[in-house]
Design a protein around this motif. Structure first.
Motif, mmCIF file in Angstrom:
data_model
loop_
_atom_site.group_PDB
_atom_site.id
_atom_site.type_symbol
_atom_site.label_atom_id
_atom_site.label_comp_id
_atom_site.label_asym_id
_atom_site.label_seq_id
_atom_site.Cartn_x
_atom_site.Cartn_y
_atom_site.Cartn_z
ATOM 1 N N PRO A 82 0.828 -1.217 0.000
ATOM 2 C CA PRO A 82 0.000 0.000 0.000
ATOM 3 C C PRO A 82 0.856 1.259 0.000
ATOM 4 N N GLU A 83 0.262 2.331 -0.486
ATOM 5 C CA GLU A 83 0.935 3.626 -0.487
ATOM 6 C C GLU A 83 0.652 4.422 0.783
ATOM 7 N N ILE A 84 -0.319 3.954 1.567
ATOM 8 C CA ILE A 84 -0.567 4.556 2.881
ATOM 9 C C ILE A 84 -0.610 3.435 3.916
ATOM 10 N N GLU A 85 -0.144 3.726 5.109
ATOM 11 C CA GLU A 85 -0.142 2.738 6.175
ATOM 12 C C GLU A 85 -0.415 3.437 7.499
ATOM 13 N N MET A 86 -0.849 2.637 8.473
ATOM 14 C CA MET A 86 -1.101 3.166 9.807
ATOM 15 C C MET A 86 -0.737 2.124 10.855
ATOM 16 N N THR A 87 -0.241 2.609 11.976
ATOM 17 C CA THR A 87 -0.014 1.768 13.150
ATOM 18 C C THR A 87 -0.687 2.430 14.340
ATOM 19 N N VAL A 88 -1.222 1.606 15.230
ATOM 20 C CA VAL A 88 -1.983 2.104 16.375
ATOM 21 C C VAL A 88 -1.336 1.601 17.654
ATOM 22 N N ALA A 89 -1.036 2.518 18.560
ATOM 23 C CA ALA A 89 -0.447 2.172 19.858
ATOM 24 C C ALA A 89 -1.358 2.705 20.963
ATOM 25 N N PRO A 90 -2.136 1.827 21.641
ATOM 26 C CA PRO A 90 -3.012 2.301 22.727
ATOM 27 C C PRO A 90 -2.212 2.907 23.877
ATOM 28 N N VAL A 91 -2.687 4.009 24.411
ATOM 29 C CA VAL A 91 -2.068 4.649 25.569
ATOM 30 C C VAL A 91 -2.759 4.082 26.806
ATOM 31 N N ASN A 108 -10.902 6.248 25.673
ATOM 32 C CA ASN A 108 -9.598 5.598 25.503
ATOM 33 C C ASN A 108 -8.749 6.444 24.564
ATOM 34 N N THR A 109 -7.421 6.403 24.794
ATOM 35 C CA THR A 109 -6.494 7.214 23.998
ATOM 36 C C THR A 109 -5.577 6.302 23.176
ATOM 37 N N TYR A 110 -5.325 6.713 21.926
ATOM 38 C CA TYR A 110 -4.470 5.926 21.012
ATOM 39 C C TYR A 110 -3.537 6.876 20.258
ATOM 40 N N ASP A 111 -2.284 6.446 20.093
ATOM 41 C CA ASP A 111 -1.340 7.149 19.233
ATOM 42 C C ASP A 111 -1.335 6.462 17.866
ATOM 43 N N VAL A 112 -1.785 7.191 16.872
ATOM 44 C CA VAL A 112 -1.893 6.644 15.517
ATOM 45 C C VAL A 112 -0.796 7.261 14.654
ATOM 46 N N ARG A 113 0.019 6.403 14.070
ATOM 47 C CA ARG A 113 1.104 6.863 13.196
ATOM 48 C C ARG A 113 0.690 6.607 11.751
ATOM 49 N N LEU A 114 0.593 7.684 10.979
ATOM 50 C CA LEU A 114 0.145 7.619 9.587
ATOM 51 C C LEU A 114 1.345 7.767 8.661
ATOM 52 N N THR A 145 6.017 10.230 7.882
ATOM 53 C CA THR A 145 5.075 9.691 8.855
ATOM 54 C C THR A 145 4.570 10.834 9.731
ATOM 55 N N TYR A 146 3.337 10.692 10.190
ATOM 56 C CA TYR A 146 2.711 11.750 10.986
ATOM 57 C C TYR A 146 2.045 11.097 12.186
ATOM 58 N N LEU A 147 2.368 11.610 13.383
ATOM 59 C CA LEU A 147 1.810 11.064 14.612
ATOM 60 C C LEU A 147 0.607 11.889 15.034
ATOM 61 N N GLN A 148 -0.529 11.220 15.174
ATOM 62 C CA GLN A 148 -1.778 11.888 15.560
ATOM 63 C C GLN A 148 -2.377 11.159 16.754
ATOM 64 N N ARG A 149 -2.680 11.919 17.810
ATOM 65 C CA ARG A 149 -3.359 11.316 18.971
ATOM 66 C C ARG A 149 -4.855 11.271 18.691
ATOM 67 N N VAL A 150 -5.437 10.107 18.943
ATOM 68 C CA VAL A 150 -6.850 9.860 18.638
ATOM 69 C C VAL A 150 -7.554 9.411 19.919
ATOM 70 N N TYR A 151 -8.787 9.959 20.139
ATOM 71 C CA TYR A 151 -9.610 9.551 21.265
ATOM 72 C C TYR A 151 -10.804 8.772 20.745
ATOM 73 N N VAL A 152 -11.109 7.669 21.408
ATOM 74 C CA VAL A 152 -12.325 6.897 21.122
ATOM 75 C C VAL A 152 -13.202 6.969 22.371
ATOM 76 N N VAL A 153 -14.428 7.442 22.177
ATOM 77 C CA VAL A 153 -15.317 7.741 23.307
ATOM 78 C C VAL A 153 -16.572 6.889 23.215
ATOM 79 N N ALA A 154 -16.970 6.320 24.379
ATOM 80 C CA ALA A 154 -18.226 5.565 24.489
ATOM 81 C C ALA A 154 -19.209 6.376 25.324
#
Length: 517
Positions: free
Chosen positions: A400-409, A424-430, A469-478
């Motif tokens: 792929p020409e784009i990829e992502m990795t997810v690291a839960p905080v 929950n908090t996740y560090d997503v590397r694009l 690569t770009y590091l973006q912090r992502v929140y997932v909320v319930a």
């Protein structure tokens, strides 16, 4: 009673080797390979390749600072090291393949030690002369002006080649034109000067002085190659059944002619019986024919030592297969030249297989070349080599020409907000492998009550710079009282989509609710 002096020596003092110049098809092939390989090595870092403003324009570049490898239109990232591993596997299988089919053909033609040694010997021959001249110079004990001048000139030429070798290597790790200027203006990194100095020293010593010692003592391949070869492998060998016993043809031919002339003279003088030729004349036979000259039929080898004099490792191929032999085939060219001069067919020394030697000795004909090459072992190596190569090509085209990795905080595992929501908090590397900036949208699937938010952004879209690569912090909320908020864990999938061409990538992860201990 044995003494210490009778004990066998484990190491024989080196006797310098001065190969004689030779011409022929194998020597010409070695010149072609030398020119091509050195041309590739010295020229490749200077080939330009336009990748856009954000990337280097060097066709082949090992960018250690940014942990990437560029090869023309191919860009290898750190997590794609399996491409490099695959190429190394192909190189190993290729070495096994060529060795099983043609012996140490790699050592004799394309090994860097062989190529640079050939170049150093060529320079030495230009400056000091051919074999006999170099031998006389070496045996000359007195260091006069001429010897000092020739040695200094030769060593200077060797040193320039060595510096160019070390300099060319560092150009693969930085922009070549820029680094060249920095080297001459003393602004380059100390690592560059250190690398050039080390490679200069090793090239000067290995190619100029150690030479065949590297092949005999330092290289492990001569000890391994036996496992790759069998009785069907084509390698350089001497046809002893044809060449033995050795001797000077002109002496033996004159002896035969003298014996025949004496026989005919005796018959013409009136002796009874027809003229006859005896293979063992009397010691006092007319013409001075010695009995040892007429005792047996001689072989094609005239013991001229041409094969030994041209050998870069100084062995006598007529003594059989030896660990030192690199199958460079220069002895074949030298022997074929001698055979042509004395009117004998070529091939006294040739690429032959052990099975063919036994077959020819018994009066049979050798196998066709293709039967030696296309046999089970060679076919197996070829199939494995091709399989790995096709696998790498397939992986290269489907990556792929784009990829992502997810690291839960997980410190803390979750946060309960004031309204009762669980976050929950996740560090997503694009990763954007394209040559221009691309807008990426992040979303999730797996449970409809989970929502995704980006830190510092009102929307779920982020622009990722080109080839970065770009590091973006992502929140997932319930939401409060939702199933994910109350459950111990909920599986879901994070998605990233390139809004320019709709290419997508995803990673599965877990959401932890308030019941998590």
């Amino acid at each position: 009673m044995s003494t210490e002096s009778d004990a066998p020596k484990l190491y024989v003092a080196r006797e310098p080797i001065f190969p004689r110049r030779v011409s022929g098809k194998f020597r010409n092939l070695k010149w072609i390979i030398l020119i091509v390989t050195l041309g590739i090595y010295y020229v490749t870092p200077w080939i330009r390749w336009d990748r856009g403003p954000a990337l280097p324009d060097q066709a082949v570049l090992i960018d250690l600072a940014n942990r990437r490898f560029f090869f023309f239109w191919i860009e290898i990232w750190p997590h794609e090291f399996y491409f490099v591993a695959g190429l190394l596997i192909m190189a190993g299988l290729g070495l096994f393949l060529f060795t099983s089919a043609l012996g140490r053909v790699w050592c004799g033609y394309a090994c860097p030690q062989t190529v640079w040694t050939d170049l150093f010997i060529l320079v030495e021959r230009w400056i000091e002369g051919d074999r006999n001249a170099r031998l006389r110079l070496h045996r000359q004990k007195k260091l006069d002006f001429r010897k000092a001048r020739l040695r200094l000139t030769k060593w200077t030429a060797w040193l320039l080649i060595a510096v160019a070798t070390g300099g060319a290597w560092v150009f693969y790790f930085a922009d070549a034109p820029t680094l060249l200027v920095d080297l001459f203006t003393l602004n380059a990194h100390p690592a560059a000067y250190t690398t050039v100095a080390i490679l200069t020293g090793t090239t000067f010593f290995f190619g100029g002085f150690a030479r065949e010692q590297i092949c005999i003592y330092a290289c492990p391949w001569p000890r391994i190659q036996a496992a790759m070869m069998d009785e069907e492998t084509l390698t350089v060998a001497y046809r002893a059944w044809r060449g033995e016993p050795r001797g000077k043809h002109n002496v033996r031919r004159a002896s035969v002619q003298a014996a025949q002339a004496a026989e005919e003279a005796t018959h013409a003088a009136g002796n009874d019986g027809p003229p006859r030729y005896s293979p063992t004349p009397k010691p006092n036979a007319p013409g001075g024919v010695r009995p040892e000259d007429m005792e047996q039929e001689h072989g094609d080898c005239i013991d001229c030592m041409a094969c030994v004099n041209v050998c870069p490792v100084g062995i006598d191929i007529r003594e059989g297969q030896q660990l030192e032999c690199i199958t460079c085939a220069l002895c074949i060219d030298a022997c074929d030249d001698v055979m042509a001069k004395i009117g004998k067919p070529r091939g006294l020394i040739d690429y032959i297989a052990l099975s063919d030697e036994e077959r020819e000795r018994a009066g049979g004909t050798p196998k066709p070349l293709w039967k030696h090459v296309f046999r089970p072992r060679v076919i197996l190596y070829t199939a494995l080599w091709a399989l790995v190569g096709l696998g790498l090509i397939f992986a290269l085209f489907i990556r792929p020409e784009i990829e992502m990795t997810v690291a839960p905080v997980r410190n803390p595992i979750n946060v309960v907000l004031s309204d009762g929501s669980v976050r929950n908090t996740y560090d997503v590397r694009l990763l954007n492998k394209h040559g221009e900036d691309r807008p990426f949208r992040i979303s999730l699937t797996g449970h409809p009550e989970l929502n995704v938010q980006l830190e510092g952004r009102p929307e779920t879209t982020v622009t990722v710079p080109a080839n970065q690569t770009y590091l973006q912090r992502v929140y997932v909320v319930a939401p409060p009282a939702s199933d994910p908020a109350d459950a111990e864990r909920t599986e879901f999938r994070l998605w990233v989509e390139d809004l320019t061409d709709a290419e997508r990538a995803h990673t599965d992860t877990i959401f932890f609710g308030r019941d998590t201990q």
